[in-house]
Design an enzyme around this catalytic site. Structure first.
Site, PDB file in Angstrom:
ATOM      1  CG  ASP A  67      -0.277  -0.417   2.516  1.00  5.57           C
ATOM      2  OD1 ASP A  67       0.965  -0.427   2.572  1.00  5.57           O
ATOM      3  OD2 ASP A  67      -0.995  -0.729   3.480  1.00  5.57           O
ATOM      4  CG  ASN A 136      -8.534  -1.255  12.533  1.00  2.00           C
ATOM      5  OD1 ASN A 136      -7.594  -1.874  12.043  1.00  2.00           O
ATOM      6  ND2 ASN A 136      -9.119  -0.255  11.915  1.00  2.00           N
ATOM      7  CG  HIS A 138      -5.704  -2.102   9.208  1.00  6.36           C
ATOM      8  ND1 HIS A 138      -5.826  -0.929   9.935  1.00  6.36           N
ATOM      9  CD2 HIS A 138      -4.378  -2.215   8.956  1.00  6.36           C
ATOM     10  CE1 HIS A 138      -4.642  -0.387  10.100  1.00  6.36           C
ATOM     11  NE2 HIS A 138      -3.738  -1.146   9.524  1.00  6.36           N
ATOM     12  CD  GLU A 143      -8.539   1.240   8.224  1.00  6.12           C
ATOM     13  OE1 GLU A 143      -8.509   0.299   9.051  1.00  6.12           O
ATOM     14  OE2 GLU A 143      -7.942   2.322   8.418  1.00  6.12           O
TER      15      GLU A 143
HETATM   16  C1  GLP Z   1      -0.255   0.239   8.565  1.00  9.03           C
HETATM   17  C2  GLP Z   1       0.034  -0.648   7.360  1.00  9.03           C
HETATM   18  C3  GLP Z   1      -0.189  -2.108   7.680  1.00  9.03           C
HETATM   19  C4  GLP Z   1       0.482  -2.465   8.999  1.00  9.03           C
HETATM   20  C5  GLP Z   1      -0.078  -1.634  10.100  1.00  9.03           C
HETATM   21  C6  GLP Z   1       0.511  -1.943  11.465  1.00  9.03           C
HETATM   22  O1  GLP Z   1      -1.592   0.523   8.710  1.00  9.03           O
HETATM   23  N1  GLP Z   1      -0.756  -0.283   6.219  1.00  9.03           N
HETATM   24  O2  GLP Z   1       0.333  -2.893   6.617  1.00  9.03           O
HETATM   25  O3  GLP Z   1       0.282  -3.830   9.270  1.00  9.03           O
HETATM   26  O4  GLP Z   1       0.198  -0.268   9.799  1.00  9.03           O
HETATM   27  O5  GLP Z   1       1.659  -1.192  11.670  1.00  9.03           O
HETATM   28  P1  GLP Z   1       2.641  -1.325  12.909  1.00  9.03           P
HETATM   29  O6  GLP Z   1       3.522  -2.482  12.588  1.00  9.03           O
HETATM   30  O7  GLP Z   1       3.390  -0.031  12.928  1.00  9.03           O
HETATM   31  O8  GLP Z   1       1.811  -1.560  14.101  1.00  9.03           O
END
Ligand code: GLP
Length: 259
Positions: A67, A136, A138, A143
């Site tokens: 993404d 959450n 995702h 989402e």
């Molecule tokens: C973002 C990314 C996800 C990732 C999530 C968790 O939203 N788009 O791919 O899994 O963050 O991030 P973190 O590892 O910083 O908790």
């Protein structure tokens, strides 16, 4: 779902780095799906070390990231493109022409999403997809209420996700939209590898692994994937009801020995 519980976040991340390196060892021209987020930094640090030790060769590899934020160009300091260059791409022998992310600054984000989906197909599909999980539930930026049939497209971020990702943009605002691979795109990878560490992810992890398939936790879609491995540290595993079973099958996160 294969659930591997490692003693701490460091060993969980290194386990994922090892699985990615093994994939490259088996297939040097592998197409890897890559993820961003703080959880991934030690995975990429481990891969850089393995590369330095001659155990992870990216010379023929292709990568597709999950993404990117809409309105954010690849040179923006908070872009996922910058994250990937700093964490991995600048330190390994991956051809930049084969390191793909959606262009967040594309004039037509929906058209860019369609182009990206087609590029994945054109590369032969993703062999191994690395994933994190949001608090959450995702995956990528799918989402809650994302369609299980979704492909790469533009999604509106929840306020909770924008808040979680705010530090990277501080003192500026977090974008409201992202281009993200869809859930169906992710499920089409031949194997998925999800890493979650820390107590803040424990509730989402329990829901993903043991809860009912549901739109309120997009990561539950991985229950539909025949080759999904979830790597956890003790803290992220703490809400799992069947934890003893996972320990029996994979003691300390070890692979199954059938004889
Ligand atoms: C973002 C990314 C996800 C990732 C999530 C968790 O939203 N788009 O791919 O899994 O963050 O991030 P973190 O590892 O910083 O908790």
């Amino acid at each position: 779902m294969k659930v591997l519980i490692l003693p701490d976040a460091g060993s969980a991340a290194l386990r994922c780095a090892g699985i990615l390196a093994d994939c490259l060892g088996r297939n040097p021209a592998a197409v890897l799906g890559l993820a961003t987020g703080e959880t991934m930094r030690p995975v990429y640090a481990g891969l850089v070390d393995l590369h330095g030790a001659g155990r992870a060769d990216f010379a023929r590899a292709t990568t597709f990231n999950l993404d990117e934020y809409v309105g954010v160009g690849p040179d923006h300091p908070a872009s996922f493109a910058t994250f990937m260059r700093e964490a991995l791409f600048d330190h390994v022998n991956l051809d930049p022409a084969r390191a793909h992310l959606p262009r967040g600054d594309a004039a037509d984000p929906e058209a860019e999403a369609a182009r990206y989906e087609a590029a994945i197909v054109g590369a032969g599909g993703i062999g191994l997809q690395l994933l994190g999980i949001g608090r959450n539930g995702h995956i990528a930026f799918n989402e809650p209420t994302s369609s299980l049939g979704s492909r790469t497209r533009v999604k509106t971020l929840t306020e909770a996700t924008r808040k979680a990702n705010a530090p990277a943009f501080a003192p500026g605002p977090v974008p409201r939209h992202a281009i993200t691979m869809g859930i169906a795109t992710i499920l089409q990878a031949r194997a998925c590898l999800l890493l979650a560490t820390g107590a803040a992810k424990a509730a989402a992890v329990a829901r993903m692994v043991e809860g009912p398939l549901g739109a309120d936790c997009p990561a539950t879609a991985l229950q539909l994937h025949p080759e999904a491995t979830v790597v956890l540290d003790e803290a992220a595993a703490q809400d799992l009801h069947l934890r003893d079973y996972y320990e029996t099958v994979h003691p300390g996160g070890a692979e199954v020995q059938l004889r």
